[in-house]
Design a protein around this motif. Structure first.
Motif, PDB file in Angstrom:
ATOM      1  N   MET A 154       0.669  -1.163   0.011  1.00  0.00           N
ATOM      2  CA  MET A 154       0.078   0.042  -0.007  1.00  0.00           C
ATOM      3  C   MET A 154       0.806   1.319  -0.038  1.00  0.00           C
ATOM      4  N   SER A 187      -7.125  -8.239  12.411  1.00  0.00           N
ATOM      5  CA  SER A 187      -8.478  -8.948  12.277  1.00  0.00           C
ATOM      6  C   SER A 187      -8.531 -10.092  10.939  1.00  0.00           C
ATOM      7  N   SER A 188      -7.555  -9.622  10.059  1.00  0.00           N
ATOM      8  CA  SER A 188      -7.741 -10.496   8.830  1.00  0.00           C
ATOM      9  C   SER A 188      -7.131 -11.775   9.246  1.00  0.00           C
ATOM     10  N   ILE A 238      -8.861   8.002   4.029  1.00  0.00           N
ATOM     11  CA  ILE A 238      -8.502   6.875   4.457  1.00  0.00           C
ATOM     12  C   ILE A 238      -9.643   6.076   4.953  1.00  0.00           C
ATOM     13  N   GLU A 239     -10.661   6.610   5.117  1.00  0.00           N
ATOM     14  CA  GLU A 239     -12.185   6.087   5.249  1.00  0.00           C
ATOM     15  C   GLU A 239     -12.632   5.554   3.968  1.00  0.00           C
ATOM     16  N   LYS A 250     -10.635   4.206   1.618  1.00  0.00           N
ATOM     17  CA  LYS A 250      -9.988   3.137   1.412  1.00  0.00           C
ATOM     18  C   LYS A 250     -10.436   1.840   2.138  1.00  0.00           C
ATOM     19  N   LEU A 251     -10.725   2.491   3.550  1.00  0.00           N
ATOM     20  CA  LEU A 251     -11.409   1.446   4.513  1.00  0.00           C
ATOM     21  C   LEU A 251     -12.758   0.629   3.934  1.00  0.00           C
ATOM     22  N   LYS A 261     -13.541   0.265   0.925  1.00  0.00           N
ATOM     23  CA  LYS A 261     -13.276  -0.434  -0.231  1.00  0.00           C
ATOM     24  C   LYS A 261     -12.617  -1.813   0.081  1.00  0.00           C
ATOM     25  N   GLY A 262     -12.386  -1.902   1.402  1.00  0.00           N
ATOM     26  CA  GLY A 262     -11.831  -3.332   1.763  1.00  0.00           C
ATOM     27  C   GLY A 262     -10.491  -3.406   2.146  1.00  0.00           C
ATOM     28  N   TYR A 263      -9.518  -2.228   2.044  1.00  0.00           N
ATOM     29  CA  TYR A 263      -8.267  -2.148   2.494  1.00  0.00           C
ATOM     30  C   TYR A 263      -7.937  -2.408   3.848  1.00  0.00           C
ATOM     31  N   HIS A 264      -7.004  -2.951   4.314  1.00  0.00           N
ATOM     32  CA  HIS A 264      -6.752  -3.134   5.833  1.00  0.00           C
ATOM     33  C   HIS A 264      -5.718  -1.935   6.085  1.00  0.00           C
ATOM     34  N   LEU A 265      -6.206  -0.996   6.790  1.00  0.00           N
ATOM     35  CA  LEU A 265      -5.430   0.030   7.545  1.00  0.00           C
ATOM     36  C   LEU A 265      -5.849   0.232   8.808  1.00  0.00           C
ATOM     37  N   THR A 266      -4.900  -0.044   9.928  1.00  0.00           N
ATOM     38  CA  THR A 266      -5.131   0.415  11.121  1.00  0.00           C
ATOM     39  C   THR A 266      -4.529   1.848  11.435  1.00  0.00           C
TER      40      THR A 266
END
Ligand SMILES: Nc1ncnc2c1ncn2[C@@H]1O[C@H](COP(=O)(O)O)[C@@H](O)[C@H]1O
Ligand SMILES: Nc1ncnc2c1ncn2[C@@H]1O[C@H](COP(=O)(O)O)[C@@H](O)[C@H]1O
Ligand SMILES: Nc1ncnc2c1ncn2[C@@H]1O[C@H](COP(=O)(O)O)[C@@H](O)[C@H]1O
Ligand code: NA
Ligand code: NA
Ligand code: NA
Lengths: 102, 338, 338, 102, 102, 338
Positions: free
Chosen positions: A18, A44-45, A76-77, A79-80, A82-87
Motif C-alpha cells: 500500500m 482482524s484479517s 483513509i475512510e 480506502k477502508l 473499499k476493503g483495504y486493511h489500514l489500522t
C-alpha cells in the motif's frame, strides 16, 4: 525555555504494497513529510504478515496540522470502505518547529 | 520408485527440515530479507542461464511455447474460479483472488523440479523457462477481471438505502490500467525477463565469468530457499482449519488438473521430451506465492488473504514439492510410452 | 611456532581487523542480519559435510563421542558454577547463567580451529562434529537447574513480610518442560543436526551439486563472520570494567580448564588423532554466544546479560581464537608424544 | 467530519526472545491485534542490544480499549517482578474504527 | 489497580549518521535509556532516505521526565540552527515504573 | 567499437536493467541491507586480491602511486569547488560538499572498469588499487576545509542584529579533528586497506582457500550490485530538475576533467600500461557515493544532500559506467599511440 507547539501525529499500519498509494495520497493533500518503518503484526484479517519476507507490514507516521488532517482521514475512510486493511490512530504531539509541518 | 528418490533430494529434505522446525516449535527464524535475496538470486540465475540457452534455440518453438503459456495462464484461473464458485464455500471475490494464484506459477516449484530431473539424469528443453516468465502475469489480469465482474454483480444486489456509494466508488483505487501495468512490471517478471535478455545478448566471455556464480552455488541457494519455504508452509498450514476441508481439497485437486493439462500441452501440443513436458506440467500445477499475493491485496482488497496464502503456500506448494513433481513426471512418462 | 602461523590465517586476521575497526572507532557496521545469515550458512555447511562423512564412519566411535560430549556438557557448567560461587563476586543466578555458556560450545571457534588445522595440514576425525551438535543443549539444562536451585534458596532467605509472592510465583514464566524443549529445539541445533541428517541420507549425486556451495566459498564466509565477530568482541570488551578482574580472569581460566579436559578426553578416552583431539579440546574450551544467551534471558531473567555476554564474546572468544587454539594443539601434541 | 474515538496505545520495548510470550499473553487477554517493530537500544541493564544480530530488541504496539488494559498491565507487572526487562508506556490515541479494537 | 505515572516521550527522526552524536548527547544529559528504530522517509530536504541502504533514517525514542527534557531540547535546537535535519516531537505517556526513567 | 562492447557486459546490462525497472515503475525493490552487504563483499574481495598482488610488486612504484593519488585527491575538489562557485548556481557550502565527492572515488565504477578491461582482454597493474584506497579520504578533508572557509565568510557577511550566534557557535558540532578521524576511519577505507594488508601478509595456503570466494562469484555479485545501482541512479535522476541544467552539466564535465587528468598521470607520470592508466583515469573521473555523502551530512549540514546525491549517483555514475569507461580507455590508447 523552548516553546512547543501542538500538532497531530497520524500513524497508519498496513501492508507494504500500500506504500505507493499512501505516499501519493499524502502528496496530494500536501503533507510536509512522512516516515516509514517496517513492521509485522496480526490483526482482524487473522494473518501474520512479514516473517517470510514476501509481504510485510509498514508503520507510516505523518506529523500534520489539525487543519490538514480532515481530508486525509476522509481519504483513509474511503480506502477502508473499499476493503483495504489500514489500522489508523492519531495522537497529540508537541513540536519545536511548527512551520516545518504546515 | 521416483517418489522416494525425489524425497532424498537435498533441496526437498531441506524443505522438510524447515517444516519440521516449525512443527517442533523451534525458535529458528530466518531474517525477513533473506527469502527475498534468495528469490532475487534464483530468478537471476535461471534467467541468465535460460537466456543463454534460448539464444541458441528455435524461435518457432519458442513462439509456440509462449502461445501455450498464455493459454494456460488465461484458462486455468477461469477453471479454478468456476469450480470455487460452484463449491459455494467462498464468495466470488475470494474465488477470483484464489484462482489467480493457480493460473500463475511458482519459480520455487519449477526449480525443485529441475533439481529433481537433474538428479535422476533426465534432460529437458529450455523453452519451459520462457513459459515460466510468460505465465507470471496473465492470471493476475484474469483475476482482476473476475473480481471486477463479481464486484459489479455484488453492487447490483447491494442496492439498499444505506449504501450510498455508487458502484464505481466501491472499485479499488486505481483503474484497471494501472493494475495491469503492475501485473506486467512486477519484480519477479522484471528480474526473470531482464536476466534472460542479458543472458541472450551478453558476450560469451562476459557470460563465462558469471557461470560460477549462477551454476556452482545454485543448488545450495535453492536448499536455503526451500528451508525457509518449509517454515513458511508449516506456519500457513496451521490456518488449515480456517480454510475448511473443501478449500483445502481445492489446493490439491487444482494442481492435479493443472498438471494434467500441462503434461498434455507439453507432450502432445509442444512435442517436448519427457523432461520438458514434466516442467510444463509443473508450471501449470504450481501456484504463485510471490507475485500474485501482493497484486491481489491491492486489486481485490475484499478477498481474505488467509485463504489464498494458506492454499498456495500451505497446501499446494508442499503437495507439489513432495508428491506432485514425481507424479507429473510419471504421467508424462506414461504419455510418452503410450 | 604454531601461534604465529595461527595469527596469519586470513580468518584470524579478519577477526583482528574487526576488532581494530572498533578500537579506532570506525563507522564500519555490518547490517544486523548479516551475522545471522552467515551463521545459518556456516552451520548448514559443516552439518552437511559432517553428515556426509559420518555416514561412512564407525557407529561405535560415534556413540562414544556422544557419551563424552554429554559428560562434558553436564560437568563443565557445574565446575564453572562452583568456581564462580566460590569467588563470591557474582550472585548464584549470574553464576548459573554464566556457567551454562561454558558448558555449551561456539561453532565460530570450532570452525576457526578447523581452518587452523587445515592450514598447517593436520587431519582430524569428523566425530567432533557430532559432539558440537550434542554439546549445544545440555549445558542450558544444567544452567536452568542451577538457577532453579539458586532461586529456591534465595526465596527461602527472602521471607520478609513485604514479599508476598510465593516461591512458585517468582519462577520464570513457563515451566521447566517448556524451557527444556526450547533448549533442544533451538535454531542452531536444528540446522546443525538437520543438515547432518540430510548430508547422511541424500543421494551422492544430490550432494555433489551442493559441494561447491558448502566447500568453495566456505572460507570466505568464515572470514566475513569473524570480521563481524571481531567488532562484536571489541564492543563487548568495553564492558570489561563492569565485569571486574576476577570475572574476566574466569573468562580465561575456564577455557583453559575446558581445553585440558577436552584434550584428555579426545586423546585418551576417545583415542582421536592430534587433530581430532584438538577439536574436542576447542569444543570444551569454547563458550556459546548464539544459543545460550537468549535461553538464559528467558530462563534466568534475574541474571545480568552484561556479565555473560562480555565474558563469552569479549574475553573467551578472542582468547580462544588468538591464543587458545594453538595452545590446545600444542598440548595435544605433547600428550601424543608422551 | 470524521468522528474519532479514544483508545489506549500500549508500547512495550523488550528483547526479541520475549516475543512469543507477549503474543500468547495478548491472545489470552483477547486483544484484537498487535504490531511488532525491530529495535535496538540501551537501558538500565546497561547492554546495547542488537547490532550484532544475535539478539535484538523489539517494540510491540497494541491498541486496546481502556477496560482491557488492566489485566494486561498486571501480567506485565508480574513479568517485571520476575526480572524480565520490559520498558512499557501507554499513550492516548484516537481511532476511526473503534469496534476494530474491542 | 496499577498506578500509572506521567512521563514525556521524545521522538527524533534523523539520518543514521547522526546516531553517535545523539547518543553522546543523551548520555551527557543523563537519560536512563533510549531506543532506536530504522526508518526511511521524505521531508523538507526533499530527498528520500534509505532504500538504497547507503544512508537511512533512524527514529530515536527516549522516555524522559519533564525536568530533564529542557536541556535536551536546547541541545536539539542548537543542532537545528547549525543545519542538521532533525524532525522532533514530544508526547505524553504514562509508565508503570517511573524510577526507571529518572 | 569499444563503447558497444562495454554496453554488452553483463554488469553494465544489469545496471541498465535496474534503471529500466524504475523507469517502467516496477515494484522491484532490493532489501535495504543488500547493497551494503554487496559493497562489503566487493571491497573485501578486491582488497584481498590487490594485497596479494601488491606484496609481490615494486614498492617504489607503489609509493609514487600513493603520492599521485594524494595529489588527485587534493587538487580535484579544489578545481570542482572553484568551477561551481564560478557558475553562481550554488552557494559555497553546496559547492564544497559537491566537490568533495569528485575528489573521492567510486569503487563500483572502478570495478566496472576492471570488468570492462578483463572482458576485452586488456591487462593492468595493481597499483591503481592502492590509489583507490588512498583517494577515499583526502577529498573529504578538502571538502571540510572549503566548507569551513565558506562558513567563516558567510558568518562575517551575516552580522545582522538578529544573528546572535558567534561564528564558532555555527560551526558543526565536533571539531575538525574528529571529522578528520571520521574521514580516515570510514568503513570503506577500513575494509579496503584491512583486506589489502590481510591479502599481503596471509600465508599462501590460507589465501588459496579464499580464492573461490573472492574470484569465482565476484562477477555475479558485481552484477547484483550494479542492478541495485541502476535502480538508485534512476530514482536520483528524477531529481534532475531540482538540480538544474548547469549543475547537471557539471556532473558530466567534472568527470571528463578528472578522466583527462587521471589518464595523463597514469600514462605519463606513472608510466602505467594502457589498462593501468585507464584505471587511474576512472578513479579520477569517478565520484564517491558511499563514503563521502554521510561525511558531508555531518560535517557540512548546511549543504543540500539532493544536490550531491543526484549528481554523484544520478548523473556521474551512469555517465561513467555507460560512456566514460570506454572513453577514458580510448583516450589512454591515443596517448600511448602518440
Ligand atoms: N489492536 C491492534 N493493535 C496494534 N496493531 C494492530 C491492531 N490490530 C491490527 N493491527 C495491525 O494492523 C495490521 C492489519 O490488521 P487488520 O486490519 O486487523 O487485518 C496487523 O497486521 C497489525 O500489524
Ligand atoms: N528511557 C528510555 N527511553 C527509551 N527506551 C528505553 C529507555 N530505557 C530503556 N529503554 C529500552 O528498553 C530496553 C531495555 O531497557 P532496560 O529494561 O532498562 O534494560 C533498552 O534496550 C531500550 O531499548
Ligand atoms: N511531517 C512529517 N511527518 C513525519 N515525518 C517527517 C515529516 N517531515 C519530515 N519527516 C521525517 O524527517 C526526515 C527528515 O526530514 P526533513 O528534516 O524535513 O528533511 C524525513 O526523511 C522524514 O523521515
Ligand atoms: Na499454475
Ligand atoms: Na565449552
Ligand atoms: Na574522483
Amino acid at each position: 525555555m523552548i516553546t512547543l507547539y501542538p500538532e497531530k501525529l497520524l500513524s497508519i499500519i498496513t501492508i507494504s504494497s500500500m506504500e505507493d498509494r499512501l505516499v501519493s495520497m499524502f502528496k496530494k493533500y500536501g503533507v510536509s513529510g512522512f516516515t516509514i518503518l517496517r513492521a509485522r503484526g496480526e490483526g482482524s484479517s487473522g494473518y501474520e504478515a512479514d516473517i517470510s519476507g514476501f509481504d510485510s507490514n509498514i508503520l507510516v507516521k505523518v506529523i500534520v496540522s489539525e487543519e490538514r488532517m480532515e481530508p486525509i482521514l476522509e481519504s483513509i475512510e474511503r480506502k477502508l470502505k473499499k476493503g483495504y486493511h489500514l489500522t489508523v490512530y492519531i495522537s497529540d504531539v508537541q513540536v519545536i518547529a511548527p512551520d516545518k509541518f504546515s | 520408485m521416483p517418489s522416494l528418490e525425489s524425497l532424498l533430494l537435498p533441496a526437498v529434505l531441506f524443505f522438510a527440515l524447515g517444516f519440521i522446525a516449525r512443527v517442533i516449535r523451534s525458535d529458528l527464524r530466518f531474517p525477513p530479507d533473506l527469502a527475498k535475496v534468495l528469490s532475487i538470486y534464483l530468478l537471476m540465475a535461471i534467467g541468465l542461464h535460460g537466456g543463454y540457452e534460448l539464444a541458441k534455440s528455435d524461435m518457432v518453438v519458442a513462439f509456440h511455447s509462449i502461445v501455450w503459456a498464455l493459454v494456460l495462464g488465461f484458462v486455468l484461473p477461469i477453471i479454478g474460479y468456476l469450480s470455487l464458485v460452484a463449491t459455494r464455500k467462498v464468495n466470488p471475490m475470494d474465488a477470483a483472488a484464489i484462482s489467480a494464484h493457480y493460473g500463475s506459477v511458482s519459480a520455487g516449484t519449477f526449480l525443485t523440479a529441475i533439481a529433481y530431473l537433474d538428479n535422476i539424469g533426465v534432460t529437458y528443453e529450455t523453452y519451459p523457462l520462457i513459459m515460466l516468465a510468460v505465465m507470471e502475469s496473465p492470471a493476475i489480469i484474469v483475476g482482476l477481471l473476475l473480481a471486477a465482474k463479481a464486484r459489479r454483480s455484488q453492487a447490483l444486489s447491494d442496492v439498499t438505502p444505506s449504501s450510498v456509494g455508487a458502484p464505481a466508488d466501491s472499485a479499488p483505487e486505481n483503474g484497471f490500467g494501472s493494475l495491469l501495468r503492475d501485473a506486467l512490471t512486477n519484480g519477479s517478471v522484471v528480474i526473470l525477463i531482464g536476466s534472460m535478455i542479458i543472458g541472450a545478448i551478453s558476450t560469451p566471455s562476459g557470460m563465462s565469468k558469471l557461470f560460477p556464480f549462477i551454476d556452482d552455488i545454485f543448488m545450495g541457494v535453492l536448499c536455503l530457499f526451500l528451508f525457509e519455504m518449509g517454515m513458511v508452509a508449516a506456519r500457513r498450514i496451521g490456518d488449515f482449519k480456517k480454510v475448511g476441508l473443501v478449500l483445502a481439497a481445492f489446493g490439491i485437486v487444482m494442481p492435479l488438473v493443472g498438471g494434467v493439462a500441462g503434461a498434455f500441452i507439453g507432450h502432445s501440443m509442444l512435442g517436448f521430451s519427457v523432461g520438458g513436458a514434466t516442467l510444463v506440467a509443473v508450471l501449470a500445477a504450481s501456484a504463485s506465492y510471490i507475485a500474485v499475493p501482493p497484486a491481489m491485496r491491492l486489486a481485490v482488497p475484499e478477498a481474505n488473504p488467509s485463504y489464498y496464502l494458506t492454499l498456495s503456500l500451505g497446501i499446494t506448494f508442499p503437495f507439489n514439492v513432495l508428491i506432485g513433481i514425481p507424479l507429473y513426471h510419471s504421467l508424462v512418462k506414461m504419455m510418452a510410452a503410450a
